[in-house]
Design an enzyme around this catalytic site. Structure first.
Site, PDB file in Angstrom:
ATOM      1  N   TYR A  69     -22.968 -23.544 -19.851  1.00  0.00           N
ATOM      2  CA  TYR A  69     -21.928 -22.828 -20.986  1.00  0.00           C
ATOM      3  C   TYR A  69     -22.891 -23.912 -23.001  1.00  0.00           C
ATOM      4  CZ  TYR A  69     -17.096 -22.537 -19.061  1.00  0.00           C
ATOM      5  OH  TYR A  69     -16.648 -22.049 -18.649  1.00  0.00           O
ATOM      6  N   HIS A 179      -0.024  -5.574 -22.116  1.00  0.00           N
ATOM      7  CA  HIS A 179      -0.900  -5.038 -21.347  1.00  0.00           C
ATOM      8  C   HIS A 179       0.186  -5.346 -19.589  1.00  0.00           C
ATOM      9  CE1 HIS A 179      -3.632  -4.018 -17.538  1.00  0.00           C
ATOM     10  NE2 HIS A 179      -3.795  -5.611 -16.990  1.00  0.00           N
TER      11      HIS A 179
HETATM   12  P1  NAD Z   1     -11.777 -13.670  -8.501  1.00  0.00           P
HETATM   13  O1  NAD Z   1     -10.659 -14.593  -7.838  1.00  0.00           O
HETATM   14  O2  NAD Z   1     -12.464 -12.440  -7.655  1.00  0.00           O
HETATM   15  O3  NAD Z   1     -12.666 -13.923  -9.576  1.00  0.00           O
HETATM   16  C1  NAD Z   1     -12.637 -15.353 -11.037  1.00  0.00           C
HETATM   17  C2  NAD Z   1     -13.630 -16.381 -10.884  1.00  0.00           C
HETATM   18  O4  NAD Z   1     -13.820 -16.706 -11.744  1.00  0.00           O
HETATM   19  C3  NAD Z   1     -14.147 -16.814  -9.921  1.00  0.00           C
HETATM   20  O5  NAD Z   1     -15.637 -16.933  -9.215  1.00  0.00           O
HETATM   21  C4  NAD Z   1     -13.570 -18.357  -9.781  1.00  0.00           C
HETATM   22  O6  NAD Z   1     -14.774 -19.226  -9.311  1.00  0.00           O
HETATM   23  C5  NAD Z   1     -13.741 -18.157 -11.045  1.00  0.00           C
HETATM   24  N1  NAD Z   1     -13.032 -19.368 -11.956  1.00  0.00           N
HETATM   25  C6  NAD Z   1     -11.819 -20.046 -11.659  1.00  0.00           C
HETATM   26  N2  NAD Z   1     -12.138 -21.005 -12.880  1.00  0.00           N
HETATM   27  C7  NAD Z   1     -12.855 -20.844 -13.247  1.00  0.00           C
HETATM   28  C8  NAD Z   1     -12.842 -21.813 -14.409  1.00  0.00           C
HETATM   29  N3  NAD Z   1     -12.759 -23.149 -15.146  1.00  0.00           N
HETATM   30  N4  NAD Z   1     -14.319 -21.897 -14.987  1.00  0.00           N
HETATM   31  C9  NAD Z   1     -15.581 -20.646 -14.539  1.00  0.00           C
HETATM   32  N5  NAD Z   1     -14.814 -20.120 -13.460  1.00  0.00           N
HETATM   33  C10 NAD Z   1     -14.039 -20.256 -12.620  1.00  0.00           C
HETATM   34  O7  NAD Z   1     -10.835 -12.606  -9.750  1.00  0.00           O
HETATM   35  P2  NAD Z   1     -10.778 -11.365 -10.571  1.00  0.00           P
HETATM   36  O8  NAD Z   1      -9.837 -10.455  -9.911  1.00  0.00           O
HETATM   37  O9  NAD Z   1     -11.838 -10.967 -10.639  1.00  0.00           O
HETATM   38  O10 NAD Z   1      -9.406 -11.311 -11.801  1.00  0.00           O
HETATM   39  C11 NAD Z   1      -9.846 -12.089 -12.786  1.00  0.00           C
HETATM   40  C12 NAD Z   1      -9.096 -12.628 -14.010  1.00  0.00           C
HETATM   41  O11 NAD Z   1      -8.838 -10.748 -14.283  1.00  0.00           O
HETATM   42  C13 NAD Z   1      -7.738 -12.701 -13.242  1.00  0.00           C
HETATM   43  O12 NAD Z   1      -6.707 -13.607 -14.169  1.00  0.00           O
HETATM   44  C14 NAD Z   1      -6.861 -10.982 -13.127  1.00  0.00           C
HETATM   45  O13 NAD Z   1      -5.397 -11.003 -13.412  1.00  0.00           O
HETATM   46  C15 NAD Z   1      -7.705 -10.097 -14.771  1.00  0.00           C
HETATM   47  N6  NAD Z   1      -7.805  -9.123 -14.643  1.00  0.00           N
HETATM   48  C16 NAD Z   1      -7.271  -8.325 -15.620  1.00  0.00           C
HETATM   49  C17 NAD Z   1      -7.242  -6.967 -15.854  1.00  0.00           C
HETATM   50  C18 NAD Z   1      -7.088  -6.180 -17.193  1.00  0.00           C
HETATM   51  O14 NAD Z   1      -7.249  -5.502 -16.888  1.00  0.00           O
HETATM   52  N7  NAD Z   1      -6.926  -7.482 -17.986  1.00  0.00           N
HETATM   53  C19 NAD Z   1      -7.133  -6.242 -14.316  1.00  0.00           C
HETATM   54  C20 NAD Z   1      -7.717  -6.801 -13.588  1.00  0.00           C
HETATM   55  C21 NAD Z   1      -7.862  -8.292 -13.316  1.00  0.00           C
END
Ligand code: NAD
Length: 316
Positions: A69, A179
């Protein structure tokens, strides 16, 4: 003051969404420096190594490394893609309390570094998580926004482009609101080139309004369908985040539908919701003031009410 002289991105969350974004950034030369932060430091480090090994074939050079950070202090942009993912059958709003706590703690750590740049949220439910980020960062609202309906609008443009057989770059159509399930298209504000979409439909026998409704439903339910087939969605959102990043660092004043802070906007007040906005190096220059018909006004207010109810229910 905004750190607007640095093209440095810190990405928190090196998961599928985060790394799809990172991959798009490298391929499109979207920044000069990219720092990866994840709970799993080894994963962030492995991803940084893997991405760096492609730099010889990228359009421009870039510094890519795993960090912490403290690296946020001089970043121009911090993108948050960390948190739990939407599971099969789970709505985005089910994720609320789980992710709100994660986002609050991440934002506090970002702000402790002395960060003064732009904070872009993508963790779901994104409108509410953006509100959490705004609340705990205490940054001006023009510097905090979410990916909102940028992906949904790209999906809409893609499907309309196929239906009408027109380049998606000439399809100007937006999904607004949450969204999520209450999002909707602004049909009466959509245009194909300079021609209103509704006129195009009226004037061609092969097109009809029922098909537009099907296209909307396909856009709204796209994430559910993809999750059913491959568990999660990430390439599309990665490209949307990269497009937003370039609008910021290139100071391009691009109009992109994102999750923005609105005040007294057709009855939606002091919260984040998807609306087209002009984006530049300062963040949100302006939220477009759109003339909505009564049906769209009611749908927008309904979407805002749904988000507000969840914000009020949140236990942080
Ligand atoms: P993922 O599980 O592949 O990745 C999440 C990552 O976050 C992991 O590597 C995990 O270790 C890390 N993580 C968790 N808690 C953490 C913390 N406190 N500090 C640092 N890192 C941390 O999930 P993903 O598929 O990459 O999805 C991530 C997010 O994006 C989800 O909330 C998902 O719903 C969202 N998403 C949003 C959209 C959109 O249009 N806004 C589209 C798809 C996914």
């Amino acid at each position: 003051m905004n750190n607007n002289d640095t093209r440095k991105v810190v990405l928190v969350g090196a998961g599928l969404v985060g790394m799809s974004y990172a991959y798009a950034l490298v391929n499109q030369g979207g920044c000069d420096e990219l720092v990866l932060i994840d709970l799993d430091y080894n994963k962030a480090e492995g991803e940084a190594m893997d991405l760096s090994h492609g730099l010889a074939y990228a359009p421009k050079d870039m510094k890519i490394y795993a960090g912490d950070y403290k690296d946020c202090h001089n970043a121009g942009l911090v993108v948050i893609a960390a948190g739990a993912n939407q599971k099969d059958g789970e709505t985005r709003l089910d994720l609320l309390n789980k992710n709100a706590k994660i986002i609050k703690s991440i934002v506090e750590k970002i702000m402790n570094s002395g960060f003064k740049g732009i904070l872009l949220m993508t963790t779901n439910p994104v409108d509410i998580m953006t509100y959490v980020a705004y609340k705990y960062s205490k940054l001006p609202h023009r510097q905090v926004f979410g990916s909102g309906t940028s992906l949904d609008s790209a999906r809409l443009r893609y499907l309309l482009s196929n239906y009408l057989n027109i380049d998606s770059k000439n399809v100007h159509a937006y999904i607004v609101g949450e969204h999520g399930d209450s999002e909707f298209p602004l049909w009466s504000n959509a245009s194909i080139g300079i021609k209103p979409l509704l006129d195009v439909i009226n004037e061609h026998n092969e097109f009809n309004f029922a098909d537009l409704e099907h296209i909307y439903v396909d856009v709204r339910d796209a994430a559910y369908k993809i999750i059913e087939k491959k568990k999660s969605t990430y390439y599309g959102i990665g490209m949307a985040l990269c497009h937003i990043t370039k609008a910021i660092f290139n100071d391009s004043n691009s109009i992109i539908p994102v999750s923005v802070y609105v005040e007294n906007y057709y009855g939606v007040d002091k919260m984040y919701i998807g609306m087209p906005a002009i984006i530049n190096r300062q963040g949100i220059r302006e939220v477009l003031k759109i003339h909505m018909n009564k049906v769209d006004q009611d749908r927008f207010k309904n979407s805002g009410d749904i988000l507000k109810e969840f914000i009020n229910k949140m236990d942080i």
